[in-house]
Design a protein around this motif. Sequence first.
Motif, PDB file in Angstrom:
ATOM      1  N   ILE A   1       1.421   3.466   8.666  1.00  0.00           N
ATOM      2  CA  ILE A   1       0.176   3.660   9.420  1.00  0.00           C
ATOM      3  C   ILE A   1      -1.038   3.385   8.541  1.00  0.00           C
ATOM      4  N   SER A   2      -1.029   3.930   7.337  1.00  0.00           N
ATOM      5  CA  SER A   2      -2.180   3.789   6.444  1.00  0.00           C
ATOM      6  C   SER A   2      -2.362   2.348   5.984  1.00  0.00           C
ATOM      7  N   VAL A   3      -1.274   1.700   5.610  1.00  0.00           N
ATOM      8  CA  VAL A   3      -1.368   0.325   5.106  1.00  0.00           C
ATOM      9  C   VAL A   3      -1.815  -0.627   6.210  1.00  0.00           C
ATOM     10  N   THR A   4      -1.226  -0.505   7.397  1.00  0.00           N
ATOM     11  CA  THR A   4      -1.626  -1.395   8.493  1.00  0.00           C
ATOM     12  C   THR A   4      -3.064  -1.130   8.920  1.00  0.00           C
ATOM     13  N   GLY A   5      -3.500   0.126   8.846  1.00  0.00           N
ATOM     14  CA  GLY A   5      -4.901   0.414   9.157  1.00  0.00           C
ATOM     15  C   GLY A   5      -5.861  -0.245   8.180  1.00  0.00           C
ATOM     16  N   LEU A   6      -5.529  -0.196   6.895  1.00  0.00           N
ATOM     17  CA  LEU A   6      -6.357  -0.871   5.892  1.00  0.00           C
ATOM     18  C   LEU A   6      -6.318  -2.385   6.059  1.00  0.00           C
ATOM     19  N   LEU A   7      -5.162  -2.912   6.421  1.00  0.00           N
ATOM     20  CA  LEU A   7      -5.052  -4.363   6.624  1.00  0.00           C
ATOM     21  C   LEU A   7      -5.875  -4.831   7.823  1.00  0.00           C
ATOM     22  N   LEU A   8      -6.030  -3.978   8.831  1.00  0.00           N
ATOM     23  CA  LEU A   8      -6.895  -4.324   9.964  1.00  0.00           C
ATOM     24  C   LEU A   8      -8.343  -4.498   9.504  1.00  0.00           C
ATOM     25  N   THR A   9      -8.788  -3.582   8.659  1.00  0.00           N
ATOM     26  CA  THR A   9     -10.142  -3.705   8.117  1.00  0.00           C
ATOM     27  C   THR A   9     -10.260  -4.934   7.235  1.00  0.00           C
ATOM     28  N   PHE A  10      -9.253  -5.171   6.405  1.00  0.00           N
ATOM     29  CA  PHE A  10      -9.267  -6.345   5.523  1.00  0.00           C
ATOM     30  C   PHE A  10      -9.305  -7.636   6.346  1.00  0.00           C
ATOM     31  N   SER A  11      -8.540  -7.686   7.427  1.00  0.00           N
ATOM     32  CA  SER A  11      -8.513  -8.881   8.268  1.00  0.00           C
ATOM     33  C   SER A  11      -9.862  -9.132   8.928  1.00  0.00           C
TER      34      SER A  11
ATOM     35  N   TYR B   1      -5.011 -10.399  13.083  1.00  0.00           N
ATOM     36  CA  TYR B   1      -5.468  -9.078  13.546  1.00  0.00           C
ATOM     37  C   TYR B   1      -4.594  -8.568  14.695  1.00  0.00           C
ATOM     38  N   GLU B   2      -4.256  -9.446  15.636  1.00  0.00           N
ATOM     39  CA  GLU B   2      -3.486  -8.999  16.801  1.00  0.00           C
ATOM     40  C   GLU B   2      -2.116  -8.468  16.394  1.00  0.00           C
ATOM     41  N   PHE B   3      -1.436  -9.175  15.499  1.00  0.00           N
ATOM     42  CA  PHE B   3      -0.128  -8.718  15.046  1.00  0.00           C
ATOM     43  C   PHE B   3      -0.241  -7.378  14.326  1.00  0.00           C
ATOM     44  N   LEU B   4      -1.248  -7.246  13.440  1.00  0.00           N
ATOM     45  CA  LEU B   4      -1.435  -5.997  12.710  1.00  0.00           C
ATOM     46  C   LEU B   4      -1.790  -4.852  13.658  1.00  0.00           C
ATOM     47  N   ALA B   5      -2.590  -5.160  14.689  1.00  0.00           N
ATOM     48  CA  ALA B   5      -2.974  -4.121  15.648  1.00  0.00           C
ATOM     49  C   ALA B   5      -1.755  -3.596  16.400  1.00  0.00           C
TER      50      ALA B   5
END
Length: 382
Positions: A256-266, A275-279
Amino acid sequence: MTEPPQTADPTPPPGDPTPGAPAPGGPAPGEAPSGPPPRTPAAVRRRATLAATVVSVLLILAIVFGSRLLRDFDSALLPYAVATVFLAFGVAYRYTVWISAPGARRLFHKGWGSFFSVANFRKAPTALPKMIATYLGFQKFLGARSHARWAAHQLIFWGCLLAAAITFPLTWGWFTFTSSTGSGPGYEMRIWGLKVLGFDALGVVGWLMFHGLDIAAVLVIPGAGYFLWRRMKDRGAITGQRFAYDLVPLLALIVISVTGLLLTFSSIFLHGGGYEFLAILHMVSVVFTLIYIPFGKFFHIVQRPAAVGMQLFKYTSRRKDEEVLGCRRCHEPIDTAPYVENLQGTMRDLDLGFDEWAEYCPRCKRVLRGSAYLDHVKKGFK
């Protein structure tokens, strides 16, 4: 098992093992009997299902009316909202089943009775806030075990608390953020449609508002990572751990934490690439974790407040100058009479059959167990 003798220095008669000694063919003291766990009675299941249904319906009504009849509800967050309804159902169901057990029911009544006691508040007005801060908030009892574990647990606790305080109201449509000018950096935070705060999106407050979940993720990752590392390296942790119960919660928090940070990074550095895949991945991990909470290790979050009440019960008993019981063997003080009586009542409710052993100190219990072992077990090997 027989009850402990009434003399100060008990000596069991021949052929009658002292309570606490391993019984031939039976479970050791403190261990659950072998065989499948007892089934939950049908009446308890029905009561738990009814309570869970009522709580779920109340949450749905709170979502509908709190979002002003869904005008402030974001349909993109529907999976999260549905997951919180399942979370409410599961928590209410398992909590009802939990307090139906004799020991938990006594803990529930004594704990919450002390928690909401007006008399306790009058006699010790600072006791409850102190217990909440030290036992529930900063968990000082963990520091006695390990400073590293305490620090890691604090990171997870405050990170998850921050994430829940942001995510749940947004998911339910209780919080909304709208532009106050339509084009400028000014934003308004509204709760139930009422403006509570205006801020500049480009300022410090604006950055904290829009990156609160990133801050929570930064707190959770090292805490969960430490416990995951410990469960891979520590022999004591490895011996008793279970994958679904001990490792899955940590992995879920990290995902949860890593994918949330990756959304911001994207969104900032990749112009929305991937973004869609990460979301979707982030949503699946959050929904899974919310549904998992009532049936896994995270359920202790719901149980902990009752334990705070029990600590308050012990604290107020000592302040009332209650009689302190002494050990029946060495006469060292054990605890206040109300606390020992409550412990004995719990043991009687559970049909354990050795409630008088609550009147012995831990050292004397070990001595008596060792003596019983030498007299009635090891003697057979001579």
